[in-house]
Design a protein around this motif. Structure first.
Motif, mmCIF file in Angstrom:
data_model
loop_
_atom_site.group_PDB
_atom_site.id
_atom_site.type_symbol
_atom_site.label_atom_id
_atom_site.label_comp_id
_atom_site.label_asym_id
_atom_site.label_seq_id
_atom_site.Cartn_x
_atom_site.Cartn_y
_atom_site.Cartn_z
ATOM 1 N N ARG A 121 0.813 -1.215 0.000
ATOM 2 C CA ARG A 121 0.000 0.000 0.000
ATOM 3 C C ARG A 121 0.848 1.267 0.000
ATOM 4 O O ARG A 121 0.514 2.246 -0.662
ATOM 5 N N ASP A 149 -3.946 4.205 1.242
ATOM 6 C CA ASP A 149 -3.386 4.111 -0.101
ATOM 7 C C ASP A 149 -4.364 4.714 -1.118
ATOM 8 O O ASP A 149 -5.431 5.191 -0.738
ATOM 9 N N ILE A 206 -3.201 1.649 5.556
ATOM 10 C CA ILE A 206 -1.815 1.167 5.539
ATOM 11 C C ILE A 206 -1.407 0.763 6.952
ATOM 12 O O ILE A 206 -1.390 1.608 7.844
#
Lengths: 275, 275
Positions: free
Chosen positions: B78, B124, B130
């Motif tokens: 990500r 992301d 993330i």
DNA sequence: TTTTTACTTTAGACTAAACTAAATTTTAAA
DNA sequence: TTTAAAATTTAGTTTAGTCTAAAGTAAAAA
């Protein structure tokens, strides 16, 4: 499809051809740290794939196709090194190993993005020329410092992948594009005495160190400041004989310097070296 | 050392556990597009390595160690997606495939560099959270648009790796953080009628499309503008029971937005989407 | 010329990751 | 409860890349 292992073999053969060494089984093996037998195997596969000529007991040489493949990886490697240094804030001694992995994995789009982001650079952080997308490159005329006469020089490139060694050179301020005078060479593999331009104190380096440094004579104050963009006076006179060698690029004038971010390195505090 | 293939298996199992699906041999095989038998093999190896529990005929579940390994890759994936989008000028539909390769190859240093460069983002480009370096993550409370009641919503995340599909959503301006009203749901798998906030014309999307979009109700004008940084009102009330779940992160307030470069995309001319 | 040394090739085997086909277990239906 | 269908495992191959050990070749030294 060429495997990333195969790409490493091609790169190794190219490096040896560049050095005008024979690409023998054992020298390839030494480069890649694999057994000789593995090299024999792979060279045969690469010949079958039309990427190199291989005569048993006499080593290998790249075909045009193999040469292009090798130059493609070399381009990737060097662009990625510069990218890591300029954009990601890596020290010049740290870029090689990461680039070694990324060069096999990244898409062509990524590579061209990096090229654009860095404003179409011609040299990597070690002073090595970056081949263009068609495999063209203009090779510098330089000599090994270990064999140079006394005189004024500019550092062109440094050949080493050893982070400790590169960190030492950085500490000594012996970086690509830096100018210095070679004042003395002690006999019997003795040290070299140098005086960096704009420096008062002379410095001494061992012969082994000098073997990794390639320089060209600096007439007057012609030293270029940045290793990242070609200056027209860098162009060697075009040799007469070889008309269509894809590696002799036509001179391309390139403009504005790359946008450089000032990042700090991981062990924070240590400022990013400005070159 | 965990091979990158093994990492892909762990990631797949994690994804299924996140979806509360059983990680059966066949579903893992479907995810990774490999034969069922290959999955059986690999699951056994991963069990031997202590990365998951695997009971023949009943599927797999991650151990703590395996979960950490999977979250590490998820974090990498990500962060790299966001990096490609924000720094390298990739379109949001292009980031997935490149990240899929880089996530296995890049060093920890590279990942932490990216994290710093992007100013410690929490989401992301697809709106996915993330995980932090220790594997903590705060999962959004969202519902699938296909199952949502009529009302006001904000898009939280979009689950798809299909570039064409993502390009379509971009064209329709259905991107993470965008707000809209769900006005009608036609019966018999019929289309949904939406009205984007600040838009006059309603738009219609198919139910299949809605299945990939996850939303949360937007009370009043509370919609966040950027998917990249958490707002404290995003925090769900801490559930009582689970004290030490490593995935429930403590709230961390994060500041300045990431430095976004305005680059053009490859088919030049097309300007980089500002969100 | 003969012998030694250095280098190269051959042969056989190993590992990781995939596959196919056949056998087995589980689940669901009759 | 029995049986058929679906899912899963087992077993046997394949491919890429590596290794070691043994044998062959070429070049240098005696």
């Amino acid at each position: 499809m060429i495997s990333s292992t195969a790409e490493d073999y091609l790169k190794a053969v190219l490096r040896m051809e560049d050095m005008k060494e024979k690409a023998s089984t054992s020298s390839v093996a030494r480069h890649l740290e694999v057994a000789d037998a593995s090299v024999t195997d792979m060279l045969r596969k690469l010949q079958k794939a039309g990427l190199l000529e291989y005569k048993p007991y006499y080593g290998a040489s790249l075909t045009k196709k193999g040469r292009m493949a090798a130059l493609r990886i070399l381009r990737r490697h060097r662009l990625i090194e510069l990218f890591l240094n300029q954009i990601m804030g890596y020290g010049w001694e740290e870029v090689h190993n990461e680039a070694e992995k990324l060069e096999h994995v990244v898409s062509d789009f990524f590579v061209e993005r990096v090229d654009a982001l860095l404003n179409y650079p011609v040299k990597d952080p070690h002073g090595e020329v970056i081949p263009d997308a068609r495999g063209f490159r203009k090779l510098d005329e330089d000599v090994c410092l270990a064999e140079a006469e006394l005189g004024q020089y500019v550092i062109r490139r440094v050949i080493s992948a050893n982070p400790q060694f590169l960190a030492y050179l950085e500490k000594e301020d012996l970086l690509p594009a830096n100018a210095f005078a070679l004042l003395e060479k002690a006999p019997f593999q003795g040290p070299l005495k140098l005086l960096r331009t704009n420096s008062e104190v002379p410095q001494y380096i061992g012969l082994e160190v000098a073997k990794s440094i390639f320089v060209s004579p600096s007439q007057a104050a012609a030293a270029s400041n940045t290793p990242f963009h070609s200056q027209s006076h860098d162009l060697p006179p075009q040799p007469a004989g070889r008309k269509h060698d894809p590696e002799i690029a036509t001179a391309v004038s390139r403009t504005s310097p790359p946008e450089v971010r000032n990042l700090n390195k991981k062990k924070e505090g240590r400022p990013f070296k400005k070159r």
